[in-house]
Design a protein around this motif. Structure first.
Motif, PDB file in Angstrom:
ATOM      1  N   GLN A  56       0.828  -0.805   0.315  1.00 17.31           N
ATOM      2  CA  GLN A  56      -0.050   0.005  -0.084  1.00 17.31           C
ATOM      3  C   GLN A  56       0.812   1.191   0.311  1.00 17.31           C
ATOM      4  O   GLN A  56       0.925   2.115   0.830  1.00 17.31           O
ATOM      5  CB  GLN A  56      -0.897  -0.013   1.159  1.00 17.31           C
ATOM      6  CG  GLN A  56      -2.251  -1.506   1.224  1.00 17.31           C
ATOM      7  CD  GLN A  56      -3.321  -1.168   2.984  1.00 17.31           C
ATOM      8  OE1 GLN A  56      -3.083  -0.240   3.723  1.00 17.31           O
ATOM      9  NE2 GLN A  56      -4.376  -2.377   1.913  1.00 17.31           N
ATOM     10  N   ALA A  57       2.224   1.360  -0.770  1.00 16.52           N
ATOM     11  CA  ALA A  57       2.574   2.469  -0.861  1.00 16.52           C
ATOM     12  C   ALA A  57       2.171   3.700  -2.007  1.00 16.52           C
ATOM     13  O   ALA A  57       3.392   4.562  -1.722  1.00 16.52           O
ATOM     14  CB  ALA A  57       4.253   1.647  -1.078  1.00 16.52           C
ATOM     15  N   ILE A  58       1.300   3.455  -2.635  1.00 12.52           N
ATOM     16  CA  ILE A  58       1.153   3.910  -3.640  1.00 12.52           C
ATOM     17  C   ILE A  58      -0.319   4.930  -3.789  1.00 12.52           C
ATOM     18  O   ILE A  58      -0.956   3.692  -2.839  1.00 12.52           O
ATOM     19  CB  ILE A  58       0.529   3.507  -5.189  1.00 12.52           C
ATOM     20  CG1 ILE A  58       2.340   2.411  -5.646  1.00 12.52           C
ATOM     21  CG2 ILE A  58       0.499   3.945  -6.636  1.00 12.52           C
ATOM     22  CD1 ILE A  58       1.873   1.816  -6.814  1.00 12.52           C
ATOM     23  N   VAL A  59       0.215   6.545  -3.509  1.00 11.20           N
ATOM     24  CA  VAL A  59      -1.183   6.934  -3.607  1.00 11.20           C
ATOM     25  C   VAL A  59      -1.747   7.913  -4.549  1.00 11.20           C
ATOM     26  O   VAL A  59      -0.778   8.808  -4.835  1.00 11.20           O
ATOM     27  CB  VAL A  59      -1.218   8.063  -1.960  1.00 11.20           C
ATOM     28  CG1 VAL A  59      -2.725   9.009  -1.997  1.00 11.20           C
ATOM     29  CG2 VAL A  59      -0.523   7.136  -0.367  1.00 11.20           C
ATOM     30  N   ILE A  60      -2.800   7.851  -4.900  1.00  8.51           N
ATOM     31  CA  ILE A  60      -3.171   9.034  -5.432  1.00  8.51           C
ATOM     32  C   ILE A  60      -4.071  10.472  -5.543  1.00  8.51           C
ATOM     33  O   ILE A  60      -4.442  10.392  -4.186  1.00  8.51           O
ATOM     34  CB  ILE A  60      -4.733   8.348  -6.586  1.00  8.51           C
ATOM     35  CG1 ILE A  60      -4.229   6.828  -7.440  1.00  8.51           C
ATOM     36  CG2 ILE A  60      -4.979   9.559  -7.568  1.00  8.51           C
ATOM     37  CD1 ILE A  60      -4.991   6.069  -8.348  1.00  8.51           C
TER      38      ILE A  60
END
Length: 62
Positions: A56-60
Motif C-alpha cells: 500500500q505504498a501508492i497514493v493518488i
C-alpha cells in the motif's frame, strides 16, 4: 491527478508495473520509475496500481 509512491514502504514487487505499464516501469538500475502527474485518461491504471500494491505504498492525490 498526482501519483505518489512511498519508497520507504515499496519492496519493488513490480505489481504496479504490471497493473499500470503506462505509469510505472523499472529503470536500467532496477529502480522504480513513475509518471508523477499522468494524464487523467490513465486514472484507471493508477487506481489498479494502488489496489495491487502489497505494501500500500501508492497514493493518488486529486
Amino acid at each position: 491527478m498526482k501519483v505518489c509512491v512511498d519508497m520507504k514502504k515499496c519492496l519493488m514487487h513490480g505489481q504496479c508495473v504490471i497493473a499500470a505499464p503506462d505509469i510505472f516501469s523499472f529503470g536500467p538500475e532496477g529502480e522504480l520509475l513513475w509518471v508523477e502527474e499522468p494524464d487523467e485518461s490513465l486514472r484507471r491504471q493508477a487506481e489498479d496500481a494502488v489496489d495491487v500494491c502489497p505494501e500500500q505504498a501508492i497514493v493518488i492525490e486529486g
